[in-house]
Write a protein that holds these residues in place. Structure first.
Motif, PDB file in Angstrom:
ATOM      1  N   PRO A   1     -99.099 -35.819-134.653  1.00  0.00           N
ATOM      2  CA  PRO A   1     -98.546 -34.813-135.211  1.00  0.00           C
ATOM      3  C   PRO A   1     -98.211 -34.325-137.310  1.00  0.00           C
ATOM      4  O   PRO A   1     -98.133 -35.681-137.119  1.00  0.00           O
ATOM      5  N   ASN A   2     -98.937 -34.069-137.980  1.00  0.00           N
ATOM      6  CA  ASN A   2     -98.638 -34.248-139.561  1.00  0.00           C
ATOM      7  C   ASN A   2     -97.309 -33.481-139.644  1.00  0.00           C
ATOM      8  O   ASN A   2     -98.064 -31.937-140.025  1.00  0.00           O
TER       9      ASN A   2
ATOM     10  N   LEU B   1     -92.107 -26.799-134.800  1.00  0.00           N
ATOM     11  CA  LEU B   1     -92.879 -28.260-134.879  1.00  0.00           C
ATOM     12  C   LEU B   1     -93.655 -28.068-133.743  1.00  0.00           C
ATOM     13  O   LEU B   1     -93.517 -28.008-132.879  1.00  0.00           O
ATOM     14  N   ASP B   2     -94.570 -29.638-133.723  1.00  0.00           N
ATOM     15  CA  ASP B   2     -95.402 -29.947-132.797  1.00  0.00           C
ATOM     16  C   ASP B   2     -94.726 -29.410-131.314  1.00  0.00           C
ATOM     17  O   ASP B   2     -93.858 -30.972-131.733  1.00  0.00           O
TER      18      ASP B   2
ATOM     19  N   ASN C   1     -92.874 -29.528-118.674  1.00  0.00           N
ATOM     20  CA  ASN C   1     -92.404 -28.310-118.848  1.00  0.00           C
ATOM     21  C   ASN C   1     -92.366 -28.212-120.379  1.00  0.00           C
ATOM     22  O   ASN C   1     -91.766 -27.122-120.527  1.00  0.00           O
ATOM     23  N   TRP C   2     -92.883 -29.455-121.736  1.00  0.00           N
ATOM     24  CA  TRP C   2     -92.742 -29.078-123.316  1.00  0.00           C
ATOM     25  C   TRP C   2     -93.758 -28.129-123.119  1.00  0.00           C
ATOM     26  O   TRP C   2     -93.992 -26.580-124.048  1.00  0.00           O
ATOM     27  N   ALA C   3     -95.010 -27.935-122.729  1.00  0.00           N
ATOM     28  CA  ALA C   3     -96.608 -27.412-122.528  1.00  0.00           C
ATOM     29  C   ALA C   3     -96.022 -26.529-122.533  1.00  0.00           C
ATOM     30  O   ALA C   3     -96.606 -25.020-123.059  1.00  0.00           O
ATOM     31  N   TYR C   4     -95.046 -26.189-121.007  1.00  0.00           N
ATOM     32  CA  TYR C   4     -94.580 -24.500-120.494  1.00  0.00           C
ATOM     33  C   TYR C   4     -94.312 -23.798-121.620  1.00  0.00           C
ATOM     34  O   TYR C   4     -94.169 -22.910-121.635  1.00  0.00           O
ATOM     35  N   ILE C   5     -93.050 -24.478-121.896  1.00  0.00           N
ATOM     36  CA  ILE C   5     -92.090 -23.548-123.124  1.00  0.00           C
ATOM     37  C   ILE C   5     -92.771 -23.280-124.938  1.00  0.00           C
ATOM     38  O   ILE C   5     -92.644 -22.472-125.177  1.00  0.00           O
ATOM     39  N   ALA C   6     -93.752 -24.377-124.602  1.00  0.00           N
ATOM     40  CA  ALA C   6     -94.810 -24.001-125.862  1.00  0.00           C
ATOM     41  C   ALA C   6     -96.177 -22.600-125.868  1.00  0.00           C
ATOM     42  O   ALA C   6     -96.473 -22.374-126.574  1.00  0.00           O
TER      43      ALA C   6
END
Length: 446
Positions: free
Chosen positions: A303-304, A357-358, A381-386
């Motif tokens: 992440p940048n 944000l990433d 779960n984080w990838a699911y939300i994103a």
């Protein structure tokens, strides 16, 4: 020749086939992986001191439990591959027995030993073993399909009451090879173990049988704080101090002997979600750490963030976003190492969809902070939300969510005591008055 038995994710005696008498001499080992304890990702430490101490307390409790069976536990710190190779040479070991991991880095560390050691993996922390083990190539990427495919034939392997036996290295002999002093140094003057096997089994018994709180689980699980709104099995499951098969068995026995309702089913439903993410991580492996998750072209670039984004991320971590519902949940995480499922979905959505944000930054911060950190459930779960995992993006409206799940702003005012005039009916007496101190007291007694 000796067998090394790696107990990293099996810090328990109950339902632990690794402790069944191996053929010939055996040595029980735990390796505290240096990168997992003190490494960094995206500039964040992967583990904080509270989570590390929780793990160390569980290791210490297992050391004492094994000693009652005259089994010594060798504790090492460093690179897993190097430490196990050194032990193999010292103990003339030719075989390694371990729980099957889910994290790709753990797989790689164990597979790298195969030229020197015969490796045997047993999946001791999943529901789907033996004949239920899914074929990864045909594994559905949607939870509903996964559940419907399994439930008609879901006969989970019964848990076993393990009685360790065999030719094990004794506590006195294990001390020669163990770095026990490091464990004591890191633990310092810590409080007694909270989530060792004894405490985990006591919680299981209390939540299901003694208090019968399982009967209201589906209704209470969306609460934000409290002693019995959730099972709190996630931390011992992540540590390996509690068997998921034991959980499943206890719920089914309760359904057969006492009552089966939507809530008892829903606890099994949540255990299936945990199972789903474990097999998804085994299927896609390192793709879960790509910016695009398991969709699109893999992107492992870090992440940048510009200055404004760095400031926004720091405020999110500290619970200073200015959105009370988000800030209260983040401060609860920072104070206790825990957060409700409802809170996790909202703070994740806010970071991804409001702050833009990433998502991996949020997953990395949760890895550092959560006492119940589980690599598959967390990153899945984080990838699911994103929207980069097993679902389309799932944005939440934190104001609407706050009015629905904290209508009197009781939770917000408990965590943000200086705030006033918040909520639909903030003038009413706090429904959860003094609840947070009581909850902290309960946690300290576990």
């Amino acid at each position: 020749m000796t067998t090394l038995v790696l107990l990293n994710s099996g810090l328990r005696l109950d339902d632990n086939p690794l402790l069944k008498a191996p053929a010939g001499p055996a040595a029980a080992v735990v390796v505290l992986e240096q990168q997992q304890c003190f490494g960094r990702q995206y500039g964040l430490y992967r583990c904080n001191l509270w989570r590390l101490k929780t793990q160390l307390q569980a290791v210490q409790a297992l050391t004492e439990a094994l000693a009652q069976h005259n089994i010594g536990l060798i504790i090492r710190f460093g690179d897993t591959r190097s430490e196990l190779l050194q032990l193999a040479e010292q103990l003339q070991a030719d075989r390694l027995l371990a729980s099957e991991p889910t994290a790709p880095e753990e797989y790689q560390a164990l597979r790298a030993l195969t030229p020197m050691l015969a490796l045997e993996l047993q999946d001791n922390n999943s529901l789907l073993g033996a004949t239920l083990r899914p074929e990864l190539g045909r594994l559905p990427d949607r939870f509903t399909q996964f559940r419907k495919q399994l439930e008609p034939s879901l006969l989970v392997t019964p848990p076993q009451t393990t009685q360790p036996a065999g030719d094990w290295l004794s506590p006195a002999a294990a001390a020669t090879y163990s770095q026990q002093a490091i464990l004591q140094q890191w633990l310092g003057n810590s409080v007694p173990a909270r989530w060792d096997e004894t405490k985990a089994l006591a919680r299981l018994k209390h939540f299901i049988w003694q208090g019968q709180h399982i009967l209201h689980y589906k209704d209470s699980r969306n609460a934000l704080i409290g002693e019995h709104y959730a099972s709190f099995f996630s931390t011992p499951l992540s540590l390996g101090t509690l068997s998921v098969r034991r959980c499943w068995q206890q719920v089914e026995q309760f359904e057969q002997q006492i009552e089966a309702n939507e809530s008892t089913y829903w606890l099994k439903f949540e255990l299936l979600w945990r199972e789903f993410f474990r097999w998804q991580m085994r299927k896609y492996q390192a793709r879960w750490f790509s910016k695009t998750g398991i969709s699109g072209k893999a992107d492992y670039s870090k992440p940048n963030l510009n200055n404004s984004q760095q400031h926004a991320f720091a405020n999110w971590c500290a619970g200073n976003t200015g959105v009370p519902f988000i800030d209260a949940n983040m401060r609860l995480l920072n104070q206790s190492g825990l957060m409700s499922n409802r809170g996790r979905q909202n703070v994740a959505s806010y970071l991804v969809h409001d702050l833009a944000l990433d998502w991996r930054l949020g997953a990395a911060y949760f890895e550092q902070r959560l006492l119940d950190y589980d690599v598959a459930s967390n990153w899945g779960n984080w990838a699911y939300i994103a929207g980069y995992g097993n679902s389309e993006a799932r944005p939440f409206n934190p104001i609407k969510q706050a009015l629905w799940y904290d209508p009197d702003a009781a939770f917000v005012r408990e965590l943000l005591p200086d705030i006033s005039g918040v909520g639909k009916a903030a003038h009413r007496p706090a429904a959860h008055a003094r609840l947070l101190p009581q909850w902290r007291s309960w946690l300290s007694e576990l």
